[in-house]
Motif scaffolding. Structure first.
Motif, PDB file in Angstrom:
ATOM      1  N   LEU A 150       0.843  -1.187   0.000  1.00 63.15           N
ATOM      2  CA  LEU A 150       0.000   0.000   0.000  1.00 63.15           C
ATOM      3  C   LEU A 150       0.882   1.242   0.000  1.00 63.15           C
ATOM      4  CD1 LEU A 150      -2.928   1.114   0.262  1.00 63.15           C
ATOM      5  CD2 LEU A 150      -2.538   1.158   2.737  1.00 63.15           C
ATOM      6  N   SER A 151       0.713   2.092  -1.007  1.00 58.86           N
ATOM      7  CA  SER A 151       1.495   3.318  -1.073  1.00 58.86           C
ATOM      8  C   SER A 151       0.687   4.544  -0.687  1.00 58.86           C
ATOM      9  CB  SER A 151       2.076   3.515  -2.483  1.00 58.86           C
ATOM     10  OG  SER A 151       1.052   3.506  -3.454  1.00 58.86           O
ATOM     11  N   HIS A 152      -0.629   4.437  -0.759  1.00 61.46           N
ATOM     12  CA  HIS A 152      -1.455   5.590  -0.406  1.00 61.46           C
ATOM     13  C   HIS A 152      -2.886   5.128  -0.146  1.00 61.46           C
ATOM     14  CE1 HIS A 152      -2.436   9.849  -0.213  1.00 61.46           C
ATOM     15  NE2 HIS A 152      -3.491   9.631  -0.978  1.00 61.46           N
ATOM     16  N   ALA A 153      -3.518   5.752   0.830  1.00 63.16           N
ATOM     17  CA  ALA A 153      -4.931   5.487   1.121  1.00 63.16           C
ATOM     18  C   ALA A 153      -5.576   6.773   1.572  1.00 63.16           C
ATOM     19  CB  ALA A 153      -5.074   4.411   2.197  1.00 63.16           C
ATOM     20  N   THR A 154      -6.761   7.042   1.049  1.00 63.57           N
ATOM     21  CA  THR A 154      -7.471   8.250   1.450  1.00 63.57           C
ATOM     22  C   THR A 154      -8.968   7.996   1.402  1.00 63.57           C
ATOM     23  OG1 THR A 154      -7.652  10.641   1.069  1.00 63.57           O
ATOM     24  CG2 THR A 154      -7.630   9.233  -0.875  1.00 63.57           C
ATOM     25  N   THR A 155      -9.704   8.747   2.163  1.00 61.12           N
ATOM     26  CA  THR A 155     -11.156   8.621   2.163  1.00 61.12           C
ATOM     27  C   THR A 155     -11.768   9.813   1.436  1.00 61.12           C
ATOM     28  OG1 THR A 155     -11.316   9.757   4.298  1.00 61.12           O
ATOM     29  CG2 THR A 155     -11.190   7.347   4.326  1.00 61.12           C
ATOM     30  N   VAL A 156     -12.970   9.584   0.936  1.00 57.30           N
ATOM     31  CA  VAL A 156     -13.735  10.642   0.273  1.00 57.30           C
ATOM     32  C   VAL A 156     -14.995  10.847   1.110  1.00 57.30           C
ATOM     33  CG1 VAL A 156     -14.810  11.395  -1.884  1.00 57.30           C
ATOM     34  CG2 VAL A 156     -12.842   9.852  -1.947  1.00 57.30           C
ATOM     35  N   PRO A 157     -14.947  11.737   2.089  1.00 60.09           N
ATOM     36  CA  PRO A 157     -16.070  11.887   3.011  1.00 60.09           C
ATOM     37  C   PRO A 157     -17.405  12.163   2.329  1.00 60.09           C
ATOM     38  CG  PRO A 157     -14.143  13.045   3.851  1.00 60.09           C
ATOM     39  CD  PRO A 157     -13.815  12.612   2.459  1.00 60.09           C
ATOM     40  N   ALA A 158     -17.379  12.892   1.222  1.00 62.05           N
ATOM     41  CA  ALA A 158     -18.619  13.261   0.556  1.00 62.05           C
ATOM     42  C   ALA A 158     -19.395  12.051   0.057  1.00 62.05           C
ATOM     43  CB  ALA A 158     -18.331  14.205  -0.608  1.00 62.05           C
ATOM     44  N   THR A 159     -18.674  10.984  -0.321  1.00 58.98           N
ATOM     45  CA  THR A 159     -19.348   9.805  -0.876  1.00 58.98           C
ATOM     46  C   THR A 159     -19.091   8.537  -0.070  1.00 58.98           C
ATOM     47  OG1 THR A 159     -17.477   9.300  -2.348  1.00 58.98           O
ATOM     48  CG2 THR A 159     -19.174  10.758  -3.205  1.00 58.98           C
ATOM     49  N   GLY A 160     -18.211   8.598   0.924  1.00 59.49           N
ATOM     50  CA  GLY A 160     -17.908   7.417   1.728  1.00 59.49           C
ATOM     51  C   GLY A 160     -16.982   6.438   1.053  1.00 59.49           C
ATOM     52  N   ALA A 161     -16.368   6.834  -0.053  1.00 58.61           N
ATOM     53  CA  ALA A 161     -15.459   5.949  -0.776  1.00 58.61           C
ATOM     54  C   ALA A 161     -14.082   5.930  -0.117  1.00 58.61           C
ATOM     55  CB  ALA A 161     -15.345   6.385  -2.223  1.00 58.61           C
ATOM     56  N   VAL A 162     -13.337   4.873  -0.389  1.00 60.72           N
ATOM     57  CA  VAL A 162     -11.966   4.755   0.073  1.00 60.72           C
ATOM     58  C   VAL A 162     -11.087   4.493  -1.154  1.00 60.72           C
ATOM     59  CG1 VAL A 162     -10.337   3.502   1.525  1.00 60.72           C
ATOM     60  CG2 VAL A 162     -12.694   3.813   2.299  1.00 60.72           C
ATOM     61  N   ALA A 163     -10.096   5.354  -1.355  1.00 56.81           N
ATOM     62  CA  ALA A 163      -9.191   5.211  -2.507  1.00 56.81           C
ATOM     63  C   ALA A 163      -7.895   4.580  -2.037  1.00 56.81           C
ATOM     64  CB  ALA A 163      -8.917   6.570  -3.135  1.00 56.81           C
ATOM     65  N   LEU A 164      -7.544   3.465  -2.649  1.00 59.90           N
ATOM     66  CA  LEU A 164      -6.357   2.711  -2.288  1.00 59.90           C
ATOM     67  C   LEU A 164      -5.409   2.642  -3.479  1.00 59.90           C
ATOM     68  CD1 LEU A 164      -8.293  -0.265  -0.632  1.00 59.90           C
ATOM     69  CD2 LEU A 164      -7.211   1.648   0.564  1.00 59.90           C
ATOM     70  N   ARG A 165      -4.132   2.893  -3.213  1.00 59.05           N
ATOM     71  CA  ARG A 165      -3.142   2.799  -4.292  1.00 59.05           C
ATOM     72  C   ARG A 165      -2.047   1.838  -3.847  1.00 59.05           C
ATOM     73  NH1 ARG A 165      -1.348   7.701  -8.174  1.00 59.05           N
ATOM     74  NH2 ARG A 165       0.078   6.560  -9.536  1.00 59.05           N
ATOM     75  N   TYR A 166      -1.861   0.784  -4.635  1.00 58.56           N
ATOM     76  CA  TYR A 166      -0.878  -0.252  -4.334  1.00 58.56           C
ATOM     77  C   TYR A 166       0.204  -0.256  -5.412  1.00 58.56           C
ATOM     78  CZ  TYR A 166      -4.490  -2.262  -1.269  1.00 58.56           C
ATOM     79  OH  TYR A 166      -5.420  -2.446  -0.289  1.00 58.56           O
ATOM     80  N   HIS A 167       1.416  -0.662  -5.014  1.00 60.72           N
ATOM     81  CA  HIS A 167       2.478  -0.854  -5.990  1.00 60.72           C
ATOM     82  C   HIS A 167       3.147  -2.205  -5.756  1.00 60.72           C
ATOM     83  CE1 HIS A 167       4.847   0.804  -2.603  1.00 60.72           C
ATOM     84  NE2 HIS A 167       5.833   0.047  -3.080  1.00 60.72           N
ATOM     85  N   ARG A 168       3.809  -2.690  -6.782  1.00 57.94           N
ATOM     86  CA  ARG A 168       4.499  -3.962  -6.665  1.00 57.94           C
ATOM     87  C   ARG A 168       5.782  -3.776  -5.861  1.00 57.94           C
ATOM     88  NH1 ARG A 168       3.029  -8.149  -9.906  1.00 57.94           N
ATOM     89  NH2 ARG A 168       4.169  -9.289  -8.302  1.00 57.94           N
ATOM     90  N   PRO A 169       6.108  -4.729  -4.983  1.00 59.80           N
ATOM     91  CA  PRO A 169       7.363  -4.643  -4.191  1.00 59.80           C
ATOM     92  C   PRO A 169       8.577  -4.603  -5.108  1.00 59.80           C
ATOM     93  CG  PRO A 169       5.919  -6.354  -3.321  1.00 59.80           C
ATOM     94  CD  PRO A 169       5.331  -5.938  -4.636  1.00 59.80           C
TER      95      PRO A 169
END
Length: 203
Positions: free
Chosen positions: A184-203
């Motif tokens: 996991l390189s980044h995670a953030t929430t979108v309060p307006a819609t309740g979404a969760v954005a996840l960004r993964y990269h290969r080791p």
């Protein structure tokens, strides 16, 4: 799977998924289930952070047909935000690879969008793009394309935005039987819609 070797252009796969792992309800899905998130200001800001670093976009036939039928209208709509118009203008001119076994180049040439070409051999095309010059390569929410590239070990970053709803059926993003490790390189929430954005990269 082949090992990653040497520097290359990154392949970034981006998709919106439901909590139960579907990118849509089927081939005729109109994405209405995800539009509240897609059109939110916070979503636009996050997505701009991705596409600004991209010089080639890869889409499947369904998304090509959907995008070219919707985006020109969004760009010309005075009610659209500046970020929406910027993205639409970028999509219209960026280097585009359209993965399809049925579309012809003449079909793409009839579109108001320019700089698009038909691709029949996805793996060969992406391997060639990775080895060439340019910025990131972005796969735009096309589940079949993302699945094929994951199986071929050709995805460097996987961006999944999980929406707070279930679809119960449809097209899954991740292929069955695939074993792979990510960080996991980044995670953030979108309060307006309740979404969760996840960004993964290969080791």
């Amino acid at each position: 799977m082949p090992a990653h070797t040497g520097p290359h252009r990154k392949v970034v796969a981006d998709a919106v998924v439901s909590m139960d792992g579907y990118t849509g309800t089927g081939p005729d899905d109109d994405m209405s289930w995800a539009m509240e998130h897609i059109t939110s200001e916070q979503s636009e800001i996050m997505y701009e952070g991705i596409w600004r670093g991209v010089s080639t976009a890869v889409v499947g036939r369904v998304n090509w047909e959907g995008f070219t039928s919707v985006w020109p209208g969004l760009v010309s709509d005075p009610a659209s935000s500046a970020r929406t118009r910027d993205l639409g203008n970028w999509l219209a001119v960026v280097d585009k690879v359209v993965v399809s076994t049925t579309l012809r180049q003449s079909d793409l040439d009839e579109s108001p969008w320019t700089n698009a070409r038909v691709c029949r051999d996805l793996e060969a095309e992406v391997r060639s793009l990775r080895a060439g010059p340019g910025r990131d390569i972005l796969v735009l929410n096309s589940a079949s394309v993302i699945k094929a590239l994951l199986r071929a070990d050709l995805v460097d970053e996987l961006c999944m935005t999980v929406l707070p709803r279930t679809l119960g059926h449809g097209v899954r993003l991740l292929p069955d039987g695939l074993s792979s490790a990510w960080r996991l390189s980044h995670a953030t929430t979108v309060p307006a819609t309740g979404a969760v954005a996840l960004r993964y990269h290969r080791p």
